[in-house]
Design a protein around this motif. Structure first.
Motif, short mmCIF file in Angstrom:
data_model
loop_
_atom_site.label_atom_id
_atom_site.label_comp_id
_atom_site.label_asym_id
_atom_site.label_seq_id
_atom_site.Cartn_x
_atom_site.Cartn_y
_atom_site.Cartn_z
N GLU A 136 -2.28 6.58 4.81
CA GLU A 136 -2.68 5.57 5.78
C GLU A 136 -4.20 5.36 5.81
OE1 GLU A 136 -0.72 5.45 9.53
OE2 GLU A 136 -2.30 4.23 10.44
N THR A 193 -3.90 -7.23 4.98
CA THR A 193 -2.96 -6.33 5.64
C THR A 193 -1.91 -5.87 4.65
OG1 THR A 193 -1.49 -6.08 7.55
CG2 THR A 193 -1.35 -8.15 6.36
N LEU A 224 -8.03 -2.03 2.91
CA LEU A 224 -7.88 -3.33 3.58
C LEU A 224 -9.21 -3.76 4.21
CD1 LEU A 224 -4.35 -2.75 5.16
CD2 LEU A 224 -4.91 -4.22 3.21
N ALA A 225 -9.92 -2.79 4.82
CA ALA A 225 -11.22 -3.12 5.42
C ALA A 225 -12.19 -3.60 4.35
CB ALA A 225 -11.78 -1.91 6.16
N SER A 260 0.81 -1.22 0.00
CA SER A 260 0.00 0.00 0.00
C SER A 260 0.84 1.26 0.00
CB SER A 260 -0.92 -0.01 1.23
OG SER A 260 -0.16 0.20 2.41
N ARG A 301 -6.00 1.83 5.03
CA ARG A 301 -6.86 1.13 6.00
C ARG A 301 -8.26 0.90 5.41
NH1 ARG A 301 -4.51 0.20 10.82
NH2 ARG A 301 -2.88 1.60 11.54
N ARG A 343 3.50 -2.24 6.65
CA ARG A 343 2.95 -1.10 7.36
C ARG A 343 2.20 -1.50 8.62
NH1 ARG A 343 0.21 2.95 3.10
NH2 ARG A 343 0.40 4.91 4.25
N PHE A 344 1.50 -2.62 8.53
CA PHE A 344 0.60 -2.97 9.63
C PHE A 344 0.87 -4.36 10.22
CE2 PHE A 344 -2.07 -0.33 6.61
CZ PHE A 344 -1.98 0.85 7.35
#
Lengths: 340, 340
Positions: free
Chosen positions: A297, A316, A304-305, A292, A301, A320-321
């Motif tokens: 950010e 993910t 990804l959600a 990503s 997010r 990054r996460f």
């Protein structure tokens, strides 16, 4: 092939960081193996590890000189050859990611012969592979697959290895590309294997293991890439994965090097499971890994959600996460592999 | 690579016919190129063509000594080497299907160099291929695919070449295996190509052509064979076939060399069209070719009739019953390729 560790990293006098990309990858993932670097005057790369002379490197236990750089023009310059020969005479093996074979350079071949040292040409495996047998073998296997080339397949399995080991799982990265071979000290650059032996080479790369051991196999290419789908299919059949993680880069519009549009993540999951069942009827998808870096950010997010909701799988960006969600799902689906 | 014709067929002193299987295949399909044979004392094979000395072969116009035999143990015996060197000195090129490279034998390499002759190692192409591009190119292409290895894919395209030419169609056999390369004088043994270049090699084997010209491309392996499916997929993507003919051997129960069950003809058609659409959205199945030698004639005819009814495609044994039905269907579906 097993490359003796630890490594002395040879950078020559490369003109920029990019030419030493493989070396940086090795230091990122195996800092404990990279004792020092050897640079020649004019070198523009710096791995951030000690500059060592040959006697210093030997005193610190180095076993192999690693040439993880690209040389301009494909020809090894004379002043590199003399340094490599000196390292061999001092007692080091040499492992190279260059296109030219070390053994094709007479001075290097003769020095290795005279001093009983081993030369590893990572791009040109000398291993004689059998054709793939397709029979199940013990051990759990995870393979990263992709919507394209260069979307984070190697990074994802390396991050998983770290995350799974931290959680007490028994997991080993299995390399199928050049940089990966240096990082694992073993493996084969699958894209350099003769076509008839692709799946057999992967069976060799990931042999029978303890039933609760995870091999984390680096994927290559994409089943939807018109140049490399054959490699990806042979790799899938040889890997016999129990679990598949799909890797994706969300801003790419055409597949690397060709004019074809990217497949969707759904298409990649469906085709991977369809074709993978030939050698493992129990294959399943267990996650999505997104590179990503082109998104901020909040965007990352949100994407990804949305992917989690659409596919019912953890999604993910491993860089990054982290990989916690991916490991959670593996432990939930394969509880027998979680020590406790 | 273009092998100069006509050929002088070298049989050495092989102990049986089977060791000369490739040579027999060449004589079957290109009798006009096989001017004579050269046999050493004790040779148990006979191609049924004149035994010629080197001067006789040269007087009849032979250009290449063809080694279409298997040598025991993989090592070229000295008495073969001396005959090959004599042929080179007399003015012939040499084309070999042996595992050992001709150029790896010093006496042969030196003779070729000194006399300006070309050595062809059909198993080890020297061609530098590009990776496949996947873009459409002009010309019509037909590919044979199979429910397994060794079910008549080469034979079917060769029979089609003959049958289509007899009907005035513009058609060329395109070789992807060792025997096929000798038969066409060109091509590459696709199973010996480095994995990254499979589809690119097929794009080279079957280049852009007249829009109404047919390339008849020899298939390899099977998309359902766990050892070789990657090769078959790269071949499919590189071939970009407009038409596909499925080859089948009805008495086989497991795939060659492995324990996997054979797929059905329907499964092979479906998967081939599904995956082939990546590089040719217009791909279609146009026939079924059955190797029926294990059946009596009534059984064979009943099976073919049943297959025709089930699939709505012409089904034949090309050896036993010819290829008229297959050509009829091609002409019906691609009328622009029928001259007149």
């Amino acid at each position: 092939m097993q490359i003796a560790t630890p490594y002395l990293m040879f950078l020559g006098d490369v003109p920029d960081r990019l030419a030493a990309k493989t070396a940086y990858g090795i230091v990122d993932w195996r800092p404990e193996w990279c004792i020092g670097q050897m640079r020649l005057p004019g070198c523009a790369a710096d791995l951030g590890i000690p500059d060592l002379t040959l006697p210093e490197a030997l005193a610190k236990g180095c076993r192999t000189l690693v040439i993880g750089v690209v040389n301009a023009g494909g020809v090894l310059p004379d002043h590199w050859v003399s340094e490599i020969v000196a390292a061999i005479k001092a007692g080091l093996d040499v492992a190279s990611g260059l296109h030219v074979r070390l053994g094709a350079i007479p001075a290097i071949a003769e020095a290795a012969q005279a001093n009983g040292r081993t030369l590893h040409d990572v791009r040109h495996t000398r291993e004689s592979f059998a054709t793939g047998k397709g029979t199940r073998r013990p051990g759990k296997r995870l393979l990263t697959v992709g919507t394209d080339c260069s979307v984070g397949k190697k990074y994802t399995v390396l991050a998983l290895e770290k995350g799974m080991r931290a959680r007490g799982l028994d997991a080993d990265f299995r390399a199928t590309g050049q940089t990966g071979v240096f990082i694992s000290g073993r493996g084969a650059a699958i894209d350099a294997v003769v076509a008839d032996f692709i799946s057999g080479a992967v069976e060799w790369i990931s042999p029978a293991a303890d039933p609760n051991h995870w091999d984390l196999i680096e994927g290559q290419g994409s089943l939807y890439h018109p140049s490399f789908a054959g490699v990806s299919l042979g790799l899938l059949h040889g890997a016999q994965p129990d679990a598949v993680i799909v890797c994706h880069e969300p801003t790419r519009t055409t597949m690397r090097g060709v004019e074809h549009a990217l497949p969707t993540i759904r298409e990649v999951i469906d085709l991977t499971l369809q074709l993978g069942r030939l050698t493992n009827p129990d294959i399943r998808a267990t996650g999505i890994a997104v590179n990503s870096q082109a998104l901020d950010e909040a965007e990352a997010r949100a994407l990804l959600a949305a992917l989690e909701a659409e596919h019912g799988l953890p999604a993910t960006d491993p860089v990054r996460f982290g990989v916690d969600g991916l490991v959670d799902r593996l432990v939930a689906e394969f509880p027998e592999t979680a020590k406790s």
